[in-house]
Enzyme design. Sequence first.
Site, PDB file in Angstrom:
ATOM      1  N   GLY A   1       0.825  -1.196   0.000  1.00 40.38           N
ATOM      2  CA  GLY A   1       0.000   0.000   0.000  1.00 40.38           C
ATOM      3  C   GLY A   1       0.861   1.248   0.000  1.00 40.38           C
ATOM      4  N   CYS A   2       0.317   2.337  -0.502  1.00 41.11           N
ATOM      5  CA  CYS A   2       1.113   3.559  -0.678  1.00 41.11           C
ATOM      6  C   CYS A   2       1.584   4.145   0.655  1.00 41.11           C
ATOM      7  CB  CYS A   2       0.336   4.589  -1.485  1.00 41.11           C
ATOM      8  SG  CYS A   2      -1.350   4.886  -0.911  1.00 41.11           S
ATOM      9  N   MET A   3       0.674   4.292   1.625  1.00 41.32           N
ATOM     10  CA  MET A   3       1.088   4.820   2.922  1.00 41.32           C
ATOM     11  C   MET A   3       1.930   3.811   3.681  1.00 41.32           C
ATOM     12  SD  MET A   3      -2.072   7.148   4.348  1.00 41.32           S
ATOM     13  CE  MET A   3      -3.415   6.022   3.936  1.00 41.32           C
TER      14      MET A   3
END
Length: 346
Positions: free
Chosen positions: A150-152
């Site tokens: 995931g990006c975060m």
Amino acid sequence: MGDERRLNVAVIGASGYTGGETVRLLADHPHVRLAFLSAERHAGSTVGAVHPWLRNHPVVGRHRLRPLEEMPEVDVAFSCLPTGALPKALPHIAKHADRVLNLAGDFRLHDRAETRRHYPDAEAVDEKFAYFVPELSADLGAERFVNLPGCMAVASIYALYPLFCDNLVESRVVVDAKTGSSGSGKGSGEHPAERAGNFRVHKPHGHRHAPEIRQALAEFTGFEPELQFSTHSLDMPRGIMVSCYSQLREGVTALEVKRAYASAYAGKPFVKFRTAPKRPQDFPMLKAVVGSNLAEVAVSVQGTEVVSVAALDNLVKGAAGQAVQTMNLMMGLDESTGLPTTAVGP
């Protein structure tokens, strides 16, 4: 793979933000032929009609989106479907693709209870997906199914990995993550008028990236942190900034911390360690990474207090870019092929 052969590639779910960004990056990749772009709601529309920022590409802008049932045989399929959609579509995609890279979250977590809580549709799928961070994971080898971070989560992993890899900090860590609006996807119900000129809490507890960060750090460092992970919404379309707060173990020096980061990211073309930031503008910032496949990382130590910071573009290094980087590594290409190394400014 010889330079004379191009990979036949499919982008599944090409009408969303992540799908459109994947198409943008692959459009001029020298070893790729975009063989199939799918979208159910927009089937029959051109890429340029769905993504106006792609309409002037001389080839890809005129490509038509097609329903998944028309998928041909391909070397690599990028699944950019919303979370929860791939488990149902996987049997059909797997029948037509040699390799499948998933950019959504369905198969990120190993723990069945956490999967059931955050990604319930993935629990019944038999295929095993390898979780892959390009800079930290082992070689993929013959892995057929891969799930990207995931990006975060990946921004947090970059910020924290050297600290836990070298056992430099206590187990308790607080991560404050801020993200742009494109992270919610095209289907977000938030009206632009409510986000513009605003800054607000997104999720103070229970975000599904929290178990992913703990899992990844445990896998890559052998130590699972005691993590508090909270997220906030930025008034901008792209970008993620994470600030992580931890405490040095007794006897650890600031020089040891700096050396750990320099060593961890030496030779990693897409993670840039800002070695000696003194002014605020020397630290990672969104203007330095948005539009690129770069993550910037820095760390500041005062006494026993550690603040580690990372910034990246959620649609590029946090999604489509890291997926293309992974494809490059899987297929024996230079990992930087087709990927932007400079940001867009001002």
